[in-house]
Scaffold this active site. Sequence first.
Site, short mmCIF file in Angstrom:
data_model
loop_
_atom_site.label_atom_id
_atom_site.label_comp_id
_atom_site.label_asym_id
_atom_site.label_seq_id
_atom_site.Cartn_x
_atom_site.Cartn_y
_atom_site.Cartn_z
N SER A 285 -2.29 -12.66 6.49
CA SER A 285 -2.14 -13.22 5.44
C SER A 285 -0.44 -13.51 4.91
CB SER A 285 -2.74 -12.59 4.22
OG SER A 285 -4.18 -13.03 4.25
N SER B 250 -3.65 -15.76 3.13
CA SER B 250 -3.83 -15.78 2.00
C SER B 250 -2.47 -16.05 0.95
CB SER B 250 -4.57 -14.72 1.28
OG SER B 250 -3.74 -13.56 1.44
N LYS C 192 3.56 -11.95 -4.78
CA LYS C 192 2.18 -12.53 -4.66
C LYS C 192 1.52 -11.86 -5.95
CE LYS C 192 -1.65 -12.54 -1.37
NZ LYS C 192 -1.96 -12.06 -0.05
#
Lengths: 494, 94
Positions: A181, A157, A82
């Site tokens: 997330s 997210s 990420k």
Amino acid sequence: MSKSNLTEKSAKEINRLFLNKEISAKEIVDAVYKQIEIVEPQIQALNSITKDLAYKQAGELDKKISKGEKLSSIAGVPIVVKDVICVKTYPATCSSKILENFIAPYEAASTNKLWEAGAICIGKSNMDEFAMGSSTENSAFKKTKNPWNLNTVPGGSSGGSAASVASMEVPVSLGTDTGGSVRQPASFCGVVGLKPTYGRVSRFGLIAFASSLDQIGPFSRNVYDTALVLQHISGYDLKDSTSLNVEVPDYINKITTTSLKGKKIGLIKELMGDGIDSEVKKSIEASVKIFNNLEAEVVEVSLPNVKYSVPIYYIIATAEASSNLARYDGVKYGYRTAGAKELLPMYAKTRQEGFGAEVKRRIMLGTYALSSGYYDAYYKKAQQVRKLVAQDFLNTFEKVDLLISPTCPTTAFEFGSRVDDPLSMYISDIATIPANLAGLPAISIPCGFDSRKLPIGLQIIAPSLSEELLLSAAYSFEYACNINITCRSFLTAK
Amino acid sequence: MLSKQQVEHVAKLARLSLTEDEVELYTKQLSKILDYIDQLNEVNTKGIEPMTQPIPTVNVMREDIVKKQFDRSEVLRNAPYEEYGFFRVPKIGE
């Protein structure tokens, strides 16, 4: 055969093929980038790829294996990270304009461990800006699509990390989970996603959103691979004073040998009521039967303060964020507005232009909650109710070994359907936030599909530092549930 | 219910030069969010210790040893403006 469909394979299988010299690390990287080339135009999971690094790591692995060196259980496994986690000398943008040109000057502890163990860095994944959001629509750069239905969001997210695994770009990826997330996008994309115990994995090199809640966790297409990644990223780190100085168990060994027989599992009543989609509820009820078949006892339990999780979270997380994001001022790194002649207007214009709407909204909310005259009413109050939520869990874990609930109230929703109503987006985190507030480990695993063929996720929550029990339960459930979660549209192109 | 003036004050504290439209939008949206958050007031929290973080750790210390971690050029590489090996900022004060 073994090479032609490589990207469909699990991390475990890729590692086995590599260690047996049936495939080279370079061939693995070739296959992954070929799949990315085919998939990316549709899915848009990645902000950047790290080809130089991947081929350099592959070259070193191939050299080591030809010399007969002993390599780890994750050697040769391609991983996407990420874009909020620092990989040295590569961009770490947080999908924000304010960090668009930021190059990480150091390596995160978690990724450092992975590269040391021989995992291969493939690229950096798209996300909601600064990890704030539940659909990845808050990215300043691109819209990641849900591989199961390109008109729906991948969740957030960590939407890019989830979508890259579901679309078989990579077998595993890293995300971060502050209020769900990792677990929520895992649920939307039909993959496994784990949030470890707070402190299990070092946060060093993770760009902070809400420091008392943030935790790094893996995505994969099966429970075993999640255990594998957790094994390699866990452990104490001097550079993160909130990382826990406790031994890391042998997760792989534990999950394949632990049975659920006689275990007591609590179904959280408050997360099976109003607001939970009826198809989701039905799927969770079917999951209860599966646990019964595994000779676990499932009972309904009540955690009365869990219903306050969303309001608690949106005070604490935004308060911490308003403080953490104060560092983006156009001085040391990141974007700076052009032409401001004095310092204060430079700060305010830089932040105005550099941050997106949701980030500004949360900075505003957090600043308000911490401001003089409102601190006790909001921030302190939220921290007190947070304590009550944590106590609810402690009390409940005296009666049951594990807790279950839906991961999300609904399956994946359409693009644009919630962005104009922030509160409706926030409320969709109701089932995942409680574990962050209490610092507990929790996992989302696929348990079924709705009538639109969108995946449904089951959440399992365990007591602090009980990842081995959590993963064992998920592993047994996955085997017994036996649904096919292969997103067939993204099988390796022939 | 937040007023426009409150939103402008908070924006100043947060160092955000919001546009007129944003002030209006955030006034509406933040008011709605705060109304929702107000449900916390129904919880009796008398005598409850605020929870600042999930683990019991306090004040983790280490030896205070000076170590070189980065070259100056590495640190300045990300600076939007630098001059003579320093971060450059516009003038401070009126």
